[in-house]
Design a protein around this motif. Sequence first.
Motif, short mmCIF file in Angstrom:
data_model
loop_
_atom_site.label_atom_id
_atom_site.label_comp_id
_atom_site.label_asym_id
_atom_site.label_seq_id
_atom_site.Cartn_x
_atom_site.Cartn_y
_atom_site.Cartn_z
N PRO A 182 0.83 -1.16 0.10
CA PRO A 182 0.10 -0.02 0.07
C PRO A 182 0.77 1.07 0.04
O PRO A 182 1.94 1.39 0.72
CB PRO A 182 -0.76 -0.18 1.35
CG PRO A 182 -0.77 -1.79 1.49
CD PRO A 182 0.58 -2.02 1.15
N LEU A 183 0.38 2.41 -0.62
CA LEU A 183 1.12 3.65 -0.82
C LEU A 183 1.33 4.36 0.42
O LEU A 183 2.52 4.75 0.45
CB LEU A 183 0.43 4.62 -1.71
CG LEU A 183 0.09 4.24 -3.05
CD1 LEU A 183 -0.96 5.19 -3.76
CD2 LEU A 183 1.26 3.94 -4.02
N GLY A 184 0.45 4.19 1.63
CA GLY A 184 0.62 4.62 2.89
C GLY A 184 1.92 3.94 3.45
O GLY A 184 2.32 4.58 4.57
N TYR A 201 -1.91 5.93 -9.63
CA TYR A 201 -2.96 6.95 -9.43
C TYR A 201 -4.21 6.35 -9.65
O TYR A 201 -5.24 6.80 -8.92
CB TYR A 201 -2.67 8.37 -10.25
CG TYR A 201 -1.42 8.88 -9.96
CD1 TYR A 201 -1.52 9.91 -8.94
CD2 TYR A 201 -0.49 8.53 -10.76
CE1 TYR A 201 -0.09 10.54 -8.68
CE2 TYR A 201 1.05 9.32 -10.17
CZ TYR A 201 0.80 10.28 -9.35
OH TYR A 201 2.17 10.87 -9.10
N LEU A 202 -4.44 5.28 -10.38
CA LEU A 202 -5.68 4.67 -10.60
C LEU A 202 -5.86 3.86 -9.58
O LEU A 202 -7.04 3.59 -8.86
CB LEU A 202 -5.55 3.59 -11.92
CG LEU A 202 -6.54 2.71 -12.03
CD1 LEU A 202 -7.93 3.12 -12.21
CD2 LEU A 202 -6.35 1.70 -13.19
N VAL A 203 -5.00 3.09 -8.73
CA VAL A 203 -5.07 2.29 -7.56
C VAL A 203 -5.61 3.26 -6.34
O VAL A 203 -6.56 2.81 -5.70
CB VAL A 203 -3.73 1.50 -7.33
CG1 VAL A 203 -3.91 0.78 -6.02
CG2 VAL A 203 -3.44 0.60 -8.38
N ASP A 204 -4.94 4.44 -6.29
CA ASP A 204 -5.29 5.34 -5.37
C ASP A 204 -6.76 5.91 -5.50
O ASP A 204 -7.33 6.01 -4.44
CB ASP A 204 -4.27 6.47 -5.53
CG ASP A 204 -4.38 7.19 -4.11
OD1 ASP A 204 -4.41 6.84 -3.12
OD2 ASP A 204 -4.45 8.58 -4.10
N GLY A 212 -12.08 4.91 0.83
CA GLY A 212 -11.92 6.17 1.46
C GLY A 212 -10.78 6.45 1.98
O GLY A 212 -10.28 7.58 2.69
N ASN A 213 -9.59 5.54 1.68
CA ASN A 213 -8.38 5.81 2.42
C ASN A 213 -7.35 5.89 1.30
O ASN A 213 -6.40 5.25 1.13
CB ASN A 213 -7.95 4.47 3.02
CG ASN A 213 -6.79 4.70 3.95
OD1 ASN A 213 -6.38 5.57 4.24
ND2 ASN A 213 -6.17 3.29 4.20
N ALA A 214 -7.39 7.07 0.42
CA ALA A 214 -6.46 7.59 -0.42
C ALA A 214 -5.42 8.26 -0.22
O ALA A 214 -5.49 9.10 1.03
CB ALA A 214 -7.06 8.17 -1.54
N VAL A 215 -4.21 8.36 -0.57
CA VAL A 215 -3.07 8.87 -0.21
C VAL A 215 -3.12 10.27 -1.08
O VAL A 215 -2.94 11.43 -0.49
CB VAL A 215 -1.80 8.02 -0.65
CG1 VAL A 215 -0.59 9.04 -0.34
CG2 VAL A 215 -1.48 7.03 -0.01
N TYR A 216 -3.48 10.42 -2.19
CA TYR A 216 -3.58 11.74 -3.03
C TYR A 216 -5.10 12.06 -2.92
O TYR A 216 -6.11 11.14 -2.91
CB TYR A 216 -3.03 11.62 -4.35
CG TYR A 216 -1.67 11.21 -4.42
CD1 TYR A 216 -0.68 12.08 -4.40
CD2 TYR A 216 -1.25 9.76 -4.89
CE1 TYR A 216 0.66 11.66 -4.61
CE2 TYR A 216 0.25 9.28 -5.17
CZ TYR A 216 0.73 10.37 -5.00
OH TYR A 216 2.43 9.95 -5.07
N PRO A 217 -5.34 13.14 -3.21
CA PRO A 217 -6.89 13.86 -3.27
C PRO A 217 -7.41 13.14 -4.84
O PRO A 217 -6.44 13.10 -5.83
CB PRO A 217 -6.64 15.30 -3.50
CG PRO A 217 -5.19 15.68 -2.91
CD PRO A 217 -4.37 14.45 -3.14
N PRO A 218 -8.57 12.96 -4.74
CA PRO A 218 -9.12 12.16 -5.97
C PRO A 218 -8.91 13.14 -7.22
O PRO A 218 -9.01 12.47 -8.36
CB PRO A 218 -10.54 12.04 -5.56
CG PRO A 218 -10.62 11.86 -3.97
CD PRO A 218 -9.47 12.83 -3.58
#
Length: 248
Positions: A182-184, A201-204, A212-218
């Motif tokens: 995971p990116l986090g 960015y697709l995975v995020d 709802g647990n993304a690293v970057y803003p959608p």
Amino acid sequence: MDWKIFFRSILVITEKNMRIYYFKGPVVVFGLLFPLIMFLTFFIGRDLDLILFFPGFLGMMLFFTASSVGPLITPWEKREKTYERLVSLPVILESIILGDLLAGAIFGIAITTIVYVVCAELLRIPLASAWLLGLAFVLGSVAFAALGTLLASPTTDNPSNIMMLSSLIRLPLIFISGIFIPLGQLGGPLFLLTSLSPLTYLVDLFHAALNGNAVYPPWLDALVLLFVILVFVWCAKIIQKRNLVKGI
């Protein structure tokens, strides 16, 4: 430009590609079987949180399905001498590129949607935002269908050469895109390397849509995918136009 002929030619080329290439061996193997085997190999016998890793699996499935059709079309048609027939018809190069792209995108959306619906029912996958999920499906499928079209652009009429090139590019991407780690949990140079992959960015975006647990803003994920689409389509056009000028 006659826009009616332009859009009609895109739809005709898309329909032709769907009818001919969807069930070719390389598409079935690299678009369906390979990502499924990769996922099962990673999870079998390991006590991992499926909910946490499912967005990565979904991103990998969409990545491989959407990008598996394009690399086969152009070299196959060059070998069968139908590419020359296409460019001699009242269509322009953009129609051919967009027709190939649309065929790959539809394949990616259709297969990945089926996988998502089945997994959501069986595994009780959460859904945080339906519209973000739809946005991820559309942008991801178009972006990586554009990648598949770009990979098919080099001057060769041997599909195996393009599939080998495609594997050399696509396989490393899945290991640096936050699918298996995971990116986090990444930091430093690894995080910077992961940020260079469009698949990240697709995975995020799938993480934002499902848990709802993304690293970057959608909005940033979507913006990067849009930029990637434009770059891939532009590069494919430049390469194929140069090949036509050279008579290849």
